[in-house]
Design a protein around this motif. Structure first.
Motif, PDB file in Angstrom:
ATOM      1  N   SER A  97       0.940  -1.115  -0.037  1.00  0.00           N
ATOM      2  CA  SER A  97       0.018   0.168   0.143  1.00  0.00           C
ATOM      3  C   SER A  97       0.955   1.277   0.118  1.00  0.00           C
ATOM      4  O   SER A  97       2.244   0.910  -0.229  1.00  0.00           O
ATOM      5  CB  SER A  97      -1.060   0.020   1.166  1.00  0.00           C
ATOM      6  N   GLU A 132      -3.608  -9.150  -0.961  1.00  0.00           N
ATOM      7  CA  GLU A 132      -3.759  -8.003  -1.724  1.00  0.00           C
ATOM      8  C   GLU A 132      -2.182  -7.623  -2.222  1.00  0.00           C
ATOM      9  O   GLU A 132      -2.060  -7.379  -3.475  1.00  0.00           O
ATOM     10  CB  GLU A 132      -4.268  -6.813  -1.020  1.00  0.00           C
ATOM     11  N   GLU A 135      -1.785 -10.335  -4.991  1.00  0.00           N
ATOM     12  CA  GLU A 135      -2.476 -10.057  -6.190  1.00  0.00           C
ATOM     13  C   GLU A 135      -1.573  -8.782  -6.853  1.00  0.00           C
ATOM     14  O   GLU A 135      -1.967  -8.770  -8.028  1.00  0.00           O
ATOM     15  CB  GLU A 135      -3.882  -9.578  -5.974  1.00  0.00           C
ATOM     16  N   ALA A 136      -1.269  -7.778  -6.157  1.00  0.00           N
ATOM     17  CA  ALA A 136      -0.698  -6.422  -6.734  1.00  0.00           C
ATOM     18  C   ALA A 136       0.352  -7.156  -7.522  1.00  0.00           C
ATOM     19  O   ALA A 136       0.825  -6.538  -8.551  1.00  0.00           O
ATOM     20  CB  ALA A 136      -0.284  -5.664  -5.523  1.00  0.00           C
TER      21      ALA A 136
ATOM     22  N   THR B 123      -8.974   0.781  -1.656  1.00  0.00           N
ATOM     23  CA  THR B 123      -8.180   0.199  -0.753  1.00  0.00           C
ATOM     24  C   THR B 123      -7.167  -0.723  -1.621  1.00  0.00           C
ATOM     25  O   THR B 123      -7.231  -0.856  -2.825  1.00  0.00           O
ATOM     26  CB  THR B 123      -8.695  -0.731   0.284  1.00  0.00           C
ATOM     27  N   GLU B 124      -6.392  -1.522  -1.021  1.00  0.00           N
ATOM     28  CA  GLU B 124      -5.497  -2.612  -1.720  1.00  0.00           C
ATOM     29  C   GLU B 124      -6.211  -3.645  -2.327  1.00  0.00           C
ATOM     30  O   GLU B 124      -5.595  -4.520  -2.971  1.00  0.00           O
ATOM     31  CB  GLU B 124      -4.439  -2.951  -0.948  1.00  0.00           C
ATOM     32  N   ASN B 125      -7.475  -3.728  -2.162  1.00  0.00           N
ATOM     33  CA  ASN B 125      -8.454  -5.071  -2.700  1.00  0.00           C
ATOM     34  C   ASN B 125      -8.521  -5.154  -4.208  1.00  0.00           C
ATOM     35  O   ASN B 125      -9.410  -4.383  -4.836  1.00  0.00           O
ATOM     36  CB  ASN B 125      -9.517  -5.010  -1.908  1.00  0.00           C
ATOM     37  N   ILE B 126      -7.814  -5.688  -4.872  1.00  0.00           N
ATOM     38  CA  ILE B 126      -7.883  -5.789  -6.410  1.00  0.00           C
ATOM     39  C   ILE B 126      -9.190  -6.291  -6.889  1.00  0.00           C
ATOM     40  O   ILE B 126      -9.469  -6.012  -7.807  1.00  0.00           O
ATOM     41  CB  ILE B 126      -6.750  -6.706  -6.900  1.00  0.00           C
ATOM     42  N   HIS B 127      -9.726  -7.280  -6.220  1.00  0.00           N
ATOM     43  CA  HIS B 127     -11.145  -7.792  -6.452  1.00  0.00           C
ATOM     44  C   HIS B 127     -12.210  -6.681  -6.803  1.00  0.00           C
ATOM     45  O   HIS B 127     -12.943  -6.553  -7.857  1.00  0.00           O
ATOM     46  CB  HIS B 127     -11.411  -8.642  -5.726  1.00  0.00           C
ATOM     47  N   GLU B 128     -11.999  -5.671  -5.715  1.00  0.00           N
ATOM     48  CA  GLU B 128     -13.049  -4.412  -5.792  1.00  0.00           C
ATOM     49  C   GLU B 128     -12.450  -3.296  -6.801  1.00  0.00           C
ATOM     50  O   GLU B 128     -13.335  -2.901  -7.445  1.00  0.00           O
ATOM     51  CB  GLU B 128     -12.877  -3.795  -4.399  1.00  0.00           C
ATOM     52  N   LYS B 129     -11.214  -3.318  -7.208  1.00  0.00           N
ATOM     53  CA  LYS B 129     -10.866  -2.331  -8.180  1.00  0.00           C
ATOM     54  C   LYS B 129     -11.257  -3.101  -9.411  1.00  0.00           C
ATOM     55  O   LYS B 129     -11.498  -2.303 -10.280  1.00  0.00           O
ATOM     56  CB  LYS B 129      -9.227  -2.310  -8.145  1.00  0.00           C
ATOM     57  N   PHE B 211      -1.304  -0.716  -9.379  1.00  0.00           N
ATOM     58  CA  PHE B 211      -1.501  -2.054  -9.321  1.00  0.00           C
ATOM     59  C   PHE B 211      -1.887  -2.557 -10.803  1.00  0.00           C
ATOM     60  O   PHE B 211      -2.379  -3.466 -11.148  1.00  0.00           O
ATOM     61  CB  PHE B 211      -3.168  -2.392  -8.721  1.00  0.00           C
TER      62      PHE B 211
END
Lengths: 220, 349
Positions: A97, A132, A135-136, B123-129, B211
């Motif tokens: 982050s 995350e 995934e990033a 946020t850092e949540n890629i699923h939501e992005k 990301f």
């Protein structure tokens, strides 16, 4: 690279306060010397790849490289083994982050997430990786899942410190530490050893014939 | 061109769907543009009118892949992007260049996914992005895969997350209006709504580069408003309607063109001189009387009715001839002109 995003590892040296207290009582700097030696494992790591800060019982590693997760994880493995060699255990978390760090200030969303992972999830000496962050890393072209770097244990992603031919060394170090500290071991410390032992004995690289070394005392 | 154009007003009953369908037919039939209509309204009115000419009711046989089914694998996390190769579009039987991505009565179920994405994509949540980007990726993916010139997006009269994402995922925006007090009230709210949406979008997409995700511009060009369903006498708008038209125009200028916070890029069709002189209407459509319900019976454009269709508007069941049919032709001609104006604004950006 997007402004301010980093992979950040928050590592905690277990038993720090007790070890400092022991030094004070003995009038020695044994623990300080061990810490210095253990941290020297990072001496050959390029600071452009991974930035390191050690304060008190905390070690913070960070990489602003969008493909830098494996580099941070490798550094974590090096530290884990180096600390083991000194008879010390680490636990921690890695997150991705926003992270700003200067000489004067550290402001970091990643550190907060990594700390939360460490304090809530790393109940035994292990280094958790936020989903995350994995995934990033994939989104930035570096797949981590399915490699030697990370393993999944009970739905948590953790740095696989025992992979790539390291299992035997880690098992023997942990066993030695347990035996040295067994007398008068507190229950919560014993629980950490039990969980770490379970992990090692269920690891695909475990040595054939390796046996449980912990025992639960009949009475404290 | 490959422009995605949304027709939006949070006020219901302003002829969003009817106008969109007719503009779509105009682009496809009169200009020969390969055009896709996307039904993002769970009421599925656009699907109903687009497929009205089909021999079987679309809702009985589930023609094509609905927009909800196209998005579901993404919501479930099975794919990072909607897989457009698995999306089956429906070609209009009446208008060769016109295609439809059908709506779905279950599309309301997408609302919580988009609401969560709006809330958590920062946020850092890629699923939501990825959910946040899902509609934009679906639109551009379909445009590229099928070489569409235009995609027209119909949304419901709501301000929910589905509508919000459809709006932010578009390149251009047409605002249908009716000249009345309620519409004027809705336009005021719309300005605040869009300002909040675009501001939040900027905050969210600023986190995407880290990301390796594409940005969502989220500032559709405001092509202009369409005033419709007003009554006219001797070719002139009745005064009571004209007054509301003026009031709404003033409001649109104030909210969409003069306030820095709510400013969207302004389309070429209404851009002339400074913002103060901008006339926000790109078309003015008179009430078309019985032509609209008659056109609905056959799934035809209002400007594309033939004499035999008038049988269904006549109380005697006879086709209209002579002066009566001439009235219809005149109205169709006027309507076609207005569709041409809107299509021109869409083409010229």
């Amino acid at each position: 690279m997007a402004d301010g995003y980093s992979y950040v590892a928050f590592l905690d040296v277990l038993g720090y306060r007790a070890l400092v207290q022991a030094d004070r009582e003995r009038g020695t700097l044994d623990f300080k010397n061990k810490l210095t030696k253990a941290l020297s494992a990072l001496d050959d790591i390029n600071e452009d790849d991974v930035r390191t800060v050690a304060i008190s019982d905390t070690i913070i590693l960070s990489s602003s490289n969008p493909k830098g997760l494996p580099i941070v994880m490798d550094a974590c493995v090096k530290l884990f083994i180096s600390f083991l060699d000194m008879g010390l255990l680490l636990r921690g978390g890695i997150a991705y982050s926003q992270h700003f760090q200067s000489k004067a200030v550290t402001y970091s969303h990643a550190l907060t997430i990594a700390y939360k992972l460490e304090s809530e999830g790393a109940i035994w000496p292990r280094i958790l990786v936020a989903g995350e962050a994995i995934e990033a890393s994939v989104a930035n072209g570096v797949g981590i899942a399915g490699t030697d770097s990370v393993t999944t244990w009970h739905d948590a992603h953790l740095v696989d410190v025992a992979a790539a031919g390291r299992w035997e060394k880690i098992f023997s170090c942990v066993k030695k530490m347990y035996k040295e500290n067994r007398a008068g071991m507190r229950e919560e410390v014993l629980a950490k050893y039990l969980l770490l032992e379970n992990f090692l004995l269920s690891h695909p690289d475990r040595k054939k014939g390796a046996r449980r070394f912990t025992s639960i005392p009949v009475k404290y | 061109m490959k422009k995605v154009t949304v027709f939006y007003n949070n006020k219901g009953g302003v002829s969003k769907t009817t106008t969109l369908y007719n503009v779509g037919v105009y682009l496809a039939k009169e200009l020969g543009r390969k055009t896709l209509l996307v039904d993002c309204d769970p009421q599925c009115n656009l699907t109903e009118i687009s497929l009205a000419s089909m021999t079987t009711a679309w809702s009985d046989v589930a023609l094509g892949t609905s927009i909800y089914k196209a998005l579901l694998p993404r919501f479930n996390g099975d794919t990072a992007k909607p897989d457009v190769s698995k999306v089956e579009l429906v070609q209009s039987e009446l208008y060769e260049n016109l295609w439809i991505l059908p709506g779905d009565f279950e599309l309301s179920l997408a609302e919580p996914y988009f609401a969560s994405a709006v809330d958590r994509a920062i946020t850092e949540n890629i699923h939501e992005k990825n959910n946040y980007l899902a509609l934009r990726r679906l639109f551009t993916g379909l445009a590229n895969a099928h070489d569409f010139d235009h995609i027209l997006v119909d949304v419901g009269p709501s301000s929910g997350s589905l509508t919000r994402m459809a709006f932010l995922s578009s390149d251009q925006f047409v605002m249908p209006t009716t000249p009345d007090r309620f519409c004027n009230q809705a336009v005021s709210v719309l300005g605040k709504l869009i300002a909040a949406w675009t501001k939040r979008n900027g905050e969210i997409v600023s986190t995407f580069e880290a990301f390796n995700l594409e940005a969502l511009e989220g500032k559709p060009v405001f092509l202009g408003a369409v005033s419709q369903n007003f009554k006219a006498v001797a070719g002139r708008t009745k005064e009571s309607y004209r007054r509301w038209e003026l009031e709404i125009a003033k409001n649109i200028r104030r909210i969409f063109m003069e306030q820095s916070e709510a400013v969207l890029p302004i389309g070429n069709a209404i851009k002339s001189g400074g913002t103060k002189s901008i006339q926000p209407y790109i078309a003015k459509i008179k009430d078309v009387g019985p032509l609209a319900p008659t056109a609905q019976m056959f799934g035809r454009a209002i400007f594309d009715l033939h004499k035999q269709h008038s049988e269904y508007a006549s109380s005697t069941g006879q086709k209209y001839y002579g002066a009566v049919w001439q009235t219809w032709e005149d109205r169709m001609q006027e309507y076609r002109k207005e569709m041409k104006r809107i299509a021109g604004a869409i083409e010229n950006g």
